[in-house]
Design a protein around this motif. Structure first.
Motif, mmCIF file in Angstrom:
data_model
loop_
_atom_site.group_PDB
_atom_site.id
_atom_site.type_symbol
_atom_site.label_atom_id
_atom_site.label_comp_id
_atom_site.label_asym_id
_atom_site.label_seq_id
_atom_site.Cartn_x
_atom_site.Cartn_y
_atom_site.Cartn_z
ATOM 1 N N LEU A 1 -6.991 -9.788 -7.130
ATOM 2 C CA LEU A 1 -6.650 -9.031 -8.334
ATOM 3 C C LEU A 1 -7.513 -7.780 -8.457
ATOM 4 O O LEU A 1 -7.036 -6.723 -8.883
ATOM 5 N N LYS A 2 -8.767 -7.896 -8.092
ATOM 6 C CA LYS A 2 -9.661 -6.727 -8.107
ATOM 7 C C LYS A 2 -9.128 -5.670 -7.141
ATOM 8 O O LYS A 2 -9.098 -4.478 -7.457
ATOM 9 N N TYR A 3 -8.708 -6.102 -5.976
ATOM 10 C CA TYR A 3 -8.163 -5.173 -4.984
ATOM 11 C C TYR A 3 -6.923 -4.464 -5.521
ATOM 12 O O TYR A 3 -6.773 -3.241 -5.375
ATOM 13 N N ILE A 4 -6.040 -5.210 -6.178
ATOM 14 C CA ILE A 4 -4.822 -4.619 -6.740
ATOM 15 C C ILE A 4 -5.170 -3.634 -7.855
ATOM 16 O O ILE A 4 -4.608 -2.531 -7.929
ATOM 17 N N ASN A 5 -6.115 -4.008 -8.714
ATOM 18 C CA ASN A 5 -6.507 -3.124 -9.816
ATOM 19 C C ASN A 5 -7.096 -1.811 -9.320
ATOM 20 O O ASN A 5 -7.036 -0.799 -10.021
ATOM 21 N N GLU A 6 -7.684 -1.838 -8.130
ATOM 22 C CA GLU A 6 -8.305 -0.633 -7.576
ATOM 23 C C GLU A 6 -7.354 0.163 -6.682
ATOM 24 O O GLU A 6 -7.631 1.315 -6.352
ATOM 25 N N ASN A 7 -6.214 -0.440 -6.296
ATOM 26 C CA ASN A 7 -5.311 0.213 -5.343
ATOM 27 C C ASN A 7 -3.853 0.204 -5.802
ATOM 28 O O ASN A 7 -2.937 0.311 -4.972
ATOM 29 N N PHE A 8 -3.616 0.105 -7.101
ATOM 30 C CA PHE A 8 -2.243 -0.040 -7.585
ATOM 31 C C PHE A 8 -1.386 1.220 -7.389
ATOM 32 O O PHE A 8 -0.160 1.153 -7.485
ATOM 33 N N THR A 9 -1.998 2.362 -7.115
ATOM 34 C CA THR A 9 -1.215 3.572 -6.868
ATOM 35 C C THR A 9 -0.768 3.673 -5.408
ATOM 36 O O THR A 9 0.022 4.545 -5.063
ATOM 37 N N ASP A 10 -1.281 2.778 -4.555
ATOM 38 C CA ASP A 10 -0.850 2.761 -3.155
ATOM 39 C C ASP A 10 0.436 1.966 -3.013
ATOM 40 O O ASP A 10 0.884 1.280 -3.940
ATOM 41 N N LYS A 11 1.035 2.053 -1.823
ATOM 42 C CA LYS A 11 2.224 1.249 -1.537
ATOM 43 C C LYS A 11 1.777 -0.155 -1.156
ATOM 44 O O LYS A 11 1.435 -0.431 -0.002
ATOM 45 N N ILE A 12 1.749 -1.055 -2.124
ATOM 46 C CA ILE A 12 1.347 -2.436 -1.866
ATOM 47 C C ILE A 12 2.461 -3.371 -2.297
ATOM 48 O O ILE A 12 3.102 -3.162 -3.331
ATOM 49 N N THR A 13 2.699 -4.390 -1.512
ATOM 50 C CA THR A 13 3.746 -5.375 -1.785
ATOM 51 C C THR A 13 3.139 -6.777 -1.739
ATOM 52 O O THR A 13 2.056 -6.969 -1.171
ATOM 53 N N PRO A 14 3.826 -7.759 -2.312
ATOM 54 C CA PRO A 14 3.335 -9.139 -2.225
ATOM 55 C C PRO A 14 3.135 -9.591 -0.782
ATOM 56 O O PRO A 14 2.182 -10.306 -0.474
ATOM 57 N N LYS A 15 4.022 -9.139 0.102
ATOM 58 C CA LYS A 15 3.904 -9.508 1.518
ATOM 59 C C LYS A 15 2.627 -8.935 2.119
ATOM 60 O O LYS A 15 1.885 -9.633 2.828
ATOM 61 N N ASP A 16 2.350 -7.660 1.819
ATOM 62 C CA ASP A 16 1.135 -7.016 2.339
ATOM 63 C C ASP A 16 -0.119 -7.740 1.857
ATOM 64 O O ASP A 16 -1.043 -8.007 2.639
#
Length: 279
Positions: free
Chosen positions: A182-197
């Motif tokens: 969750l910390k990673y997502i909160n810091e990188n939410f503007t990148d192209k991230i998917t559940p699979k990634d």
């Protein structure tokens, strides 16, 4: 408790060491506040509508007249339930109210250390009345005195102490690893991230990851990322310093039309409605 979710922005208090905020959040699944924790005490009194309070202990609906209790070192996330939620937030640092009395040592210090567990939602007419009186004191500056406001905090803590119980709760190692995600997502939410990634990066089964993610945050992965992007977008739009296409790009959207559609779906109106306004 994990540093990953500790709130880093300090609260600016007045003379009374108390902070009161009012919020009206419109739209189902709108985020009131993201998953976080802090050393202060925070109470959310719902006035109308409803709030869904998500914690690492469970999920709770907070209805009008009820109070969400976010004690020191307790994870919490708030999402508008139904069409909207209207609520007051009361914040104060318990440390500032501690003194050398036996009562303080017995009742306040354990709360400060995170050794006391409270129900996450309390419905108590006396507690509600004390919070409402404190709000009135803070608003009526013609006869305001900070000591009056501080006296109400002791009244509130006195009522809360009746609901407290000693806890030896320890973080689950599995959830610690998930909080890192969750910390990673909160810091990188503007990148192209998917559940699979994310699942591949952190060694999770994608199906389990998606289910566990919603259990903890109350939102699907897609809605959570969109909520973070939209809250960033509305702050940038209100500043009026950049064109909408640049704001869309900063928030992770290459297509400004798609950004506009997502914004309208989330808030109910297009970004051009607030572009250039203050606040």
């Amino acid at each position: 408790m994990l540093d990953a979710y500790k709130e880093l922005v300090p609260v600016v208090y007045g003379e009374s060491s108390i902070k009161l905020l009012y919020a009206y959040i419109q739209g189902a699944d709108r985020m009131c506040f993201g998953m976080h924790w802090h050393d202060r005490m925070e109470l959310n009194l719902v006035i109308s509508g409803s709030m869904m309070l998500h914690t690492d202990e469970g999920h709770y609906e907070v209805k009008p007249g009820q109070i969400a209790v976010n004690a020191p070192r307790r994870m919490h996330c708030g999402i508008a339930g139904g069409e909207y939620v209207e609520y007051h937030t009361l914040m104060f640092d318990i440390e500032k109210f501690c003194n050398q009395t036996p009562a303080s040592e017995k009742y306040l210090v354990p709360i400060l250390k995170g050794d006391i567990n409270f129900p996450r939602v309390i419905e108590d007419k006396n507690l509600k009345a004390e919070i409402e009186q404190l709000i009135h004191i803070e608003k009526d500056r013609t006869a305001y005195h900070p000591l009056q406001a501080e006296s109400k905090i002791y009244e509130i803590l006195g009522i809360l102490s009746r609901y407290g119980s000693t806890t030896t709760r320890a973080d689950n190692e599995k959830d610690k690893r998930f909080h890192t995600i969750l910390k990673y997502i909160n810091e990188n939410f503007t990148d192209k991230i998917t559940p699979k990634d994310i699942s591949l990066k952190f060694g999770y089964n994608e199906t389990y990851f998606c289910r566990r993610f919603k259990e903890i945050t109350g939102l699907t992965f897609t809605k959570y990322v969109q909520a973070l992007r939209m809250e960033m977008a509305i702050k940038l739009l209100k500043s009026g310093k950049e064109e909408i296409r640049y704001i869309a790009w900063k928030c992770g959207y290459e297509d400004v039309s798609y950004f506009s559609n997502c914004f309208k779906s989330h808030f109910g109106f297009r970004p051009s409605k607030i572009y250039g306004t203050e606040g």
